[in-house]
Design a protein around this motif. Structure first.
Motif, PDB file in Angstrom:
ATOM      1  N   PHE A 154       0.748  -1.145   0.109  1.00 17.18           N
ATOM      2  CA  PHE A 154       0.141  -0.098  -0.076  1.00 17.18           C
ATOM      3  C   PHE A 154       0.948   1.403   0.000  1.00 17.18           C
TER       4      PHE A 154
ATOM      5  N   TRP B 252     -11.088  -5.082  -3.072  1.00 17.39           N
ATOM      6  CA  TRP B 252     -10.975  -3.829  -2.197  1.00 17.39           C
ATOM      7  C   TRP B 252      -9.389  -3.449  -1.781  1.00 17.39           C
ATOM      8  N   GLU B 253      -8.786  -4.018  -1.897  1.00 18.70           N
ATOM      9  CA  GLU B 253      -7.291  -4.097  -1.379  1.00 18.70           C
ATOM     10  C   GLU B 253      -6.727  -3.445  -2.524  1.00 18.70           C
TER      11      GLU B 253
ATOM     12  N   VAL C 113      -7.725  -0.146  -3.644  1.00 16.58           N
ATOM     13  CA  VAL C 113      -7.144   0.910  -2.567  1.00 16.58           C
ATOM     14  C   VAL C 113      -5.743   1.117  -2.893  1.00 16.58           C
TER      15      VAL C 113
END
Length: 417
Positions: A345, A366-367, A370
């Motif tokens: 991330f 969703w990861e 993101v």
């Protein structure tokens, strides 16, 4: 807008015609051809090789017979020759008749032991094979001494049943992980080298124009921001062209090398079951990684006036890319560790690390979203900030090798506006 595309294609065509680009593309393609046909190349060089000759001086005929059987099973290219004395075997090594020789005897427990002698101990594969053969001979003799029957010996050395099953229903099997690991490994190298090479190319392009005073002419006719993004797009098109040529040559060469197996190229590599989304994510993260570091390289290149200073200025950026690559290599063996999850991330690591996770694991959508979102926001912020630095940086001349020059570039931008 027309000026933008003029600079894009000017940058693209100029770099496309350079000798360095053509030579690099040809050399890389030739290396790929060599790698995909490595087995054939080795066979050509080994066509006159009749194997390895090893002399053996032994005390007990039965021990030598058993040892010879074990060697033949392990490596048929090792040819054993019997000698009655060490002096004769040594002479044979000196004359080139033998590569090495072995003193095979029994210890005080009447079990085999050996001493390996050669002119050089650099060839570790041969000595390791002979050592394993002696070890197997010792095990066979020891089991006979204990009184074990043949069935008992077979049970003792039969492979243990050890199966692996994931508790999560949609988790990848070991075979799928191995297939994904191979693909991810290759694509990580592509991303790594492409980002380093083309990022440096953008910085060099800007510095070259500044050193030749071309920038002063360009600034008067086209805005610096238009120049920066045009160069980034132009080099991006160049990178895609070069990668397309190299990958096409590699694909064709590898396909030709396995035609005799009557298997498709992806079947040969074990990529048949790799989801199409993995290739899509590889392209997405490659593009995002390119624009992230290309924008960074463009405004860093605008801070220097001499080509000699470019590498020093972009060294921190290069070190970040290297760090991301090393973390990704570590993650190939353990993609679920905390450091891999966290760094996937972080924008400057995400292009490699998140792609690693996507390729190796079943990562929630969703990861991935993101991570891509953070990358897009970072690229946008870096583009805005980089454009301001670039606008002032292209007007700076003199020795500039410090990041303090960013402040000077921003001050010049304010004066211009």
């Amino acid at each position: 807008m027309n000026k933008f595309w003029v600079i894009v294609f000017h940058t693209y065509l100029n770099k496309l015609k350079t000798k360095s680009f053509i030579i690099t593309t040809i050399i890389t393609a030739l290396i790929l051809v060599a790698l995909t046909n490595m087995e054939k190349i080795i066979d050509v060089f080994n066509s006159d090789d009749n194997g390895t000759n090893v002399g053996v001086i032994y005390d007990v005929e039965s021990v030598y017979t058993l040892f010879k059987q074990n060697v033949n099973v392990m490596d048929k290219d090792i040819h054993l020759k019997e000698f009655t004395s060490e002096s004769k075997a040594k002479q044979a090594v000196e004359s080139g008749e033998l590569d090495s020789y072995l003193l095979l005897s029994l210890n005080d427990k009447q079990l085999p032991q050996a001493v390996y002698k050669a002119n050089s101990l650099a060839e570790s594969n041969l000595s390791s094979t002979l050592e394993q053969a002696v070890q197997q001979t010792k095990v066979a003799m020891a089991t006979v001494k204990i009184g074990l029957e043949e069935k008992q010996i077979d049970q003792l050395y039969s492979p243990v049943s050890f199966k692996k099953k994931a508790l999560v229903e949609n988790a990848k099997t070991e075979q799928e992980l191995n297939q994904a690991r191979g693909l991810v490994y290759v694509l990580l190298f592509v991303i790594y080298f492409a980002v380093i090479m083309y990022g440096s190319m953008i910085a060099m392009e800007v510095a070259t124009e500044k050193s030749s005073r071309v920038m002063e002419i360009l600034v008067s006719s086209v805005s610096p921001i238009t120049q920066m993004f045009a160069k980034i797009i132009g080099i991006a098109l160049l990178s895609l062209t070069q990668l397309a040529v190299i990958l096409s040559v590699g694909y064709t060469s590898l396909k030709a090398s396995v035609e005799t197996n009557h298997n498709g190229i992806f079947s040969y590599l074990g990529f048949n079951d790799v989801p199409l989304t993995t290739f899509v994510y590889a392209f997405v993260f490659f593009i995002l990684g390119y624009f992230l570091f290309a924008t960074l390289a463009a405004f860093l290149g605008s801070l220097v006036s001499r080509i000699e200073d470019v590498q020093q200025m972009i060294t921190p950026m290069t070190l970040v890319i290297v760090a991301a690559f090393l973390i990704a290599m570590f993650g190939l063996g353990d993609p679920e560790t905390t450091i891999i999850t966290v760094t996937s991330f972080i924008p400057f690591f995400a292009p490699m690390i998140m792609f690693l996770r996507v390729g190796m694991l079943n990562v929630p959508v969703w990861e991935v979203s993101v991570s891509i979102g953070i990358l897009v926001v970072t690229i946008t912020a870096l583009a805005i900030f980089g454009a301001r630095v670039y606008k002032g940086g292209v007007l700076m001349y003199g020795q500039s090798t410090s990041f303090k020059d960013i402040k000077k570039a921003l001050q010049l931008t304010k004066k211009e506006t």
